[in-house]
Write an enzyme that holds these catalytic residues in place. Structure first.
Site, PDB file in Angstrom:
ATOM      1  N   GLU A  15      46.767  41.529  54.121  1.00 26.59           N
ATOM      2  CA  GLU A  15      46.703  42.248  52.847  1.00 26.59           C
ATOM      3  C   GLU A  15      46.384  43.733  53.046  1.00 26.59           C
ATOM      4  O   GLU A  15      45.859  44.384  52.150  1.00 26.59           O
ATOM      5  CB  GLU A  15      45.694  41.558  51.930  1.00 26.59           C
ATOM      6  CG  GLU A  15      46.188  40.192  51.486  1.00 26.59           C
ATOM      7  CD  GLU A  15      45.106  39.296  50.913  1.00 26.59           C
ATOM      8  OE1 GLU A  15      44.973  39.256  49.694  1.00 26.59           O
ATOM      9  OE2 GLU A  15      44.387  38.653  51.687  1.00 26.59           O
ATOM     10  N   SER A 152      46.467  35.895  48.470  1.00 25.96           N
ATOM     11  CA  SER A 152      47.774  36.313  47.971  1.00 25.96           C
ATOM     12  C   SER A 152      48.825  35.214  48.097  1.00 25.96           C
ATOM     13  O   SER A 152      50.005  35.517  48.279  1.00 25.96           O
ATOM     14  CB  SER A 152      48.255  37.586  48.689  1.00 25.96           C
ATOM     15  OG  SER A 152      47.454  38.683  48.312  1.00 25.96           O
ATOM     16  N   TYR A 222      52.542  42.251  42.809  1.00 25.53           N
ATOM     17  CA  TYR A 222      52.788  43.642  43.189  1.00 25.53           C
ATOM     18  C   TYR A 222      54.191  44.156  42.900  1.00 25.53           C
ATOM     19  O   TYR A 222      54.561  45.225  43.350  1.00 25.53           O
ATOM     20  CB  TYR A 222      52.395  43.855  44.656  1.00 25.53           C
ATOM     21  CG  TYR A 222      50.930  43.569  44.842  1.00 25.53           C
ATOM     22  CD1 TYR A 222      49.979  44.418  44.277  1.00 25.53           C
ATOM     23  CD2 TYR A 222      50.496  42.433  45.511  1.00 25.53           C
ATOM     24  CE1 TYR A 222      48.628  44.140  44.390  1.00 25.53           C
ATOM     25  CE2 TYR A 222      49.148  42.151  45.629  1.00 25.53           C
ATOM     26  CZ  TYR A 222      48.222  43.007  45.070  1.00 25.53           C
ATOM     27  OH  TYR A 222      46.883  42.734  45.170  1.00 25.53           O
ATOM     28  N   ARG A 261      35.582  37.199  41.459  1.00 26.63           N
ATOM     29  CA  ARG A 261      36.683  36.921  40.524  1.00 26.63           C
ATOM     30  C   ARG A 261      37.135  35.500  40.756  1.00 26.63           C
ATOM     31  O   ARG A 261      37.575  35.156  41.851  1.00 26.63           O
ATOM     32  CB  ARG A 261      37.837  37.902  40.753  1.00 26.63           C
ATOM     33  CG  ARG A 261      38.808  37.977  39.564  1.00 26.63           C
ATOM     34  CD  ARG A 261      40.122  38.606  39.972  1.00 26.63           C
ATOM     35  NE  ARG A 261      40.914  37.627  40.678  1.00 26.63           N
ATOM     36  CZ  ARG A 261      41.776  37.913  41.670  1.00 26.63           C
ATOM     37  NH1 ARG A 261      41.947  39.136  42.076  1.00 26.63           N
ATOM     38  NH2 ARG A 261      42.460  36.944  42.242  1.00 26.63           N
ATOM     39  N   ASP A 263      39.578  32.420  40.133  1.00 25.38           N
ATOM     40  CA  ASP A 263      40.926  32.054  39.690  1.00 25.38           C
ATOM     41  C   ASP A 263      40.900  30.624  39.159  1.00 25.38           C
ATOM     42  O   ASP A 263      40.317  29.732  39.802  1.00 25.38           O
ATOM     43  CB  ASP A 263      41.922  32.151  40.856  1.00 25.38           C
ATOM     44  CG  ASP A 263      42.129  33.594  41.323  1.00 25.38           C
ATOM     45  OD1 ASP A 263      41.731  34.522  40.586  1.00 25.38           O
ATOM     46  OD2 ASP A 263      42.694  33.796  42.425  1.00 25.38           O
ATOM     47  N   GLU A 276      39.732  28.927  43.009  1.00 28.50           N
ATOM     48  CA  GLU A 276      39.029  29.615  44.092  1.00 28.50           C
ATOM     49  C   GLU A 276      38.243  30.796  43.541  1.00 28.50           C
ATOM     50  O   GLU A 276      38.455  31.224  42.408  1.00 28.50           O
ATOM     51  CB  GLU A 276      40.039  30.141  45.128  1.00 28.50           C
ATOM     52  CG  GLU A 276      41.026  31.130  44.505  1.00 28.50           C
ATOM     53  CD  GLU A 276      41.430  32.255  45.435  1.00 28.50           C
ATOM     54  OE1 GLU A 276      40.882  32.368  46.557  1.00 28.50           O
ATOM     55  OE2 GLU A 276      42.274  33.073  45.025  1.00 28.50           O
ATOM     56  N   ASN A 278      37.214  34.818  44.561  1.00 30.06           N
ATOM     57  CA  ASN A 278      37.490  35.980  45.426  1.00 30.06           C
ATOM     58  C   ASN A 278      36.274  36.898  45.411  1.00 30.06           C
ATOM     59  O   ASN A 278      35.718  37.170  44.351  1.00 30.06           O
ATOM     60  CB  ASN A 278      38.691  36.745  44.881  1.00 30.06           C
ATOM     61  CG  ASN A 278      39.932  35.874  44.873  1.00 30.06           C
ATOM     62  OD1 ASN A 278      40.541  35.654  45.910  1.00 30.06           O
ATOM     63  ND2 ASN A 278      40.298  35.350  43.722  1.00 30.06           N
ATOM     64  N   GLY A 282      41.134  42.816  44.226  1.00 22.00           N
ATOM     65  CA  GLY A 282      42.003  43.991  44.287  1.00 22.00           C
ATOM     66  C   GLY A 282      41.576  45.044  43.277  1.00 22.00           C
ATOM     67  O   GLY A 282      41.058  44.730  42.203  1.00 22.00           O
TER      68      GLY A 282
END
Ligand SMILES: Nc1ncnc2c1ncn2[C@@H]1O[C@H](COP(=O)(O)OP(=O)(O)O)[C@@H](O)[C@H]1O
Ligand SMILES: [Mg+2]
Length: 316
Positions: A15, A152, A222, A261, A263, A276, A278, A282
């Site tokens: 990443e 990702s 992205y 964060r 998900d 999960e 994070n 980002g």
């Protein structure tokens, strides 16, 4: 002049490009806030540079392996330098989906049913002979096969039937030593961010992602126009409250500091399931944490300032 803050960005993870984009924006924000900002890529000279520069804190804008798994956190602890985001244990736990999902399940936090396979179990114990038990264990196909430690959506495959399971496992195991086979959950995809502040953890409004491809992967995240975002998410009030409660619980359960964060997917019955957590979300123009912060009235620079404040104020 305010404190000196080093922004760690780039690195060698898969990443890297995203991290450079996160890092550059963070660098600009820090400069705007009046900090003495210093941009540092991760190279074999990093430790030397940090010893020489003696920053008051490090902003970790790294994503993925080494930046998010506890490695850089361990090095910074050793050097006695404060940093944004969670410490070594929370980082390592969140990075390892096989372990964090066990913790969620133990704590009563709903997560899709799953099994974990390690390459050692295949090589040393003949685990392949148990693949026929997978559908029974996770509640049937389709399933999501993914590396335990990756981001990702790299190495992730949706598998429709038993015939395609071995190949998907091989793909996932090419990214690391463990792979998850998880029940595929159709529904609404969410990211729920938590940021610490003076009054404890604050949960930002959930962001809903509708990826045109169906999977919120690297391309979906992205590529302009590949995903529609809704913030706050289009959820009934009771579900919003529940996902916010779950994000806060995950943050606390893993021992996260500064930021996390989570998900999630809300299934078709309206039940949220945690995928999960994070620990280095980002920070690009299209990233989910800054989007959620903006919806709560916190602009990008204020968000960065807040994360840095938590790092600087940390007492050990
Ligand atoms: N069990 C699942 N059911 C449905 N979609 C999933 C599932 N697991 C992952 N996905 C999809 O893949 C994306 C990435 O998976 P995630 O578990 O968040 O790992 P990471 O972001 O670390 O690669 C999710 O945002 C979602 O779009
Ligand atoms: Mg994810």
């Amino acid at each position: 002049m305010k404190e000196k803050i080093a922004v760690l960005m780039g690195g060698r993870s898969l990443e890297r490009e995203v991290s450079l984009r996160s890092g550059e924006r963070v660098f600009t924000a820090l400069t705007q806030l009046g900090y003495r900002a210093l941009a540092l890529d991760v190279t074999p000279e990093l430790v030397d540079t940090l010893r020489r520069e003696k920053p008051d804190a490090v902003y970790i804008a790294l994503h993925g392996k080494f930046g998010e798994d506890g490695t850089v956190q361990e090095a910074l602890d050793f050097l006695g330098i404060r940093y944004t985001g969670p410490g070594v244990i929370a980082s390592a736990l969140a990075w390892d989906k096989a372990l964090s999902k066990r913790l969620f399940a133990q704590a009563g936090i709903p997560t899709p049913p799953w099994v974990t396979f390690t390459s050692d179990a295949f090589k040393e114990m003949g685990a392949a002979s148990a693949l026929d038990l997978v559908p029974g264990a996770v509640g049937g196909f389709p399933v999501c096969v993914k590396p335990s430690k990756q981001g990702s959506a790299l190495g992730l495959t949706r598998v429709e039937d038993a015939a395609h399971l071995p190949d998907a496992l091989l793909t996932a195991l090419s990214y690391g030593d463990a792979a998850l086979v998880e029940k595929w959950v159709d529904g609404t995809e969410l990211a729920v961010s938590v940021v610490d502040g003076a009054d404890g953890p604050e949960v930002f409004p959930p962001v809903e992602m509708v990826a045109k491809s169906g999977v919120f992967d690297y391309t979906a995240a992205y590529t302009a126009g590949a995903t529609d975002y809704y913030c706050p998410a289009r959820l009934p009030d009771d579900v919003t409250l529940e996902v916010e409660r779950l994000a806060r619980e995950c943050h606390t359960l893993l021992g996260c500091r500064g930021v996390s964060r989570t998900d999630m997917v809300v299934d078709e019955a309206g039940r949220p399931l945690v995928l999960e957590v994070n620990t280095s979300p980002g920070m690009t123009e299209t990233s989910l944490l800054p989007m959620a912060a903006a919806a709560a009235g916190t602009d990008f620079a204020s968000l960065v300032g807040r994360m840095v404040r938590v790092a600087l104020d940390r007492v050990e």
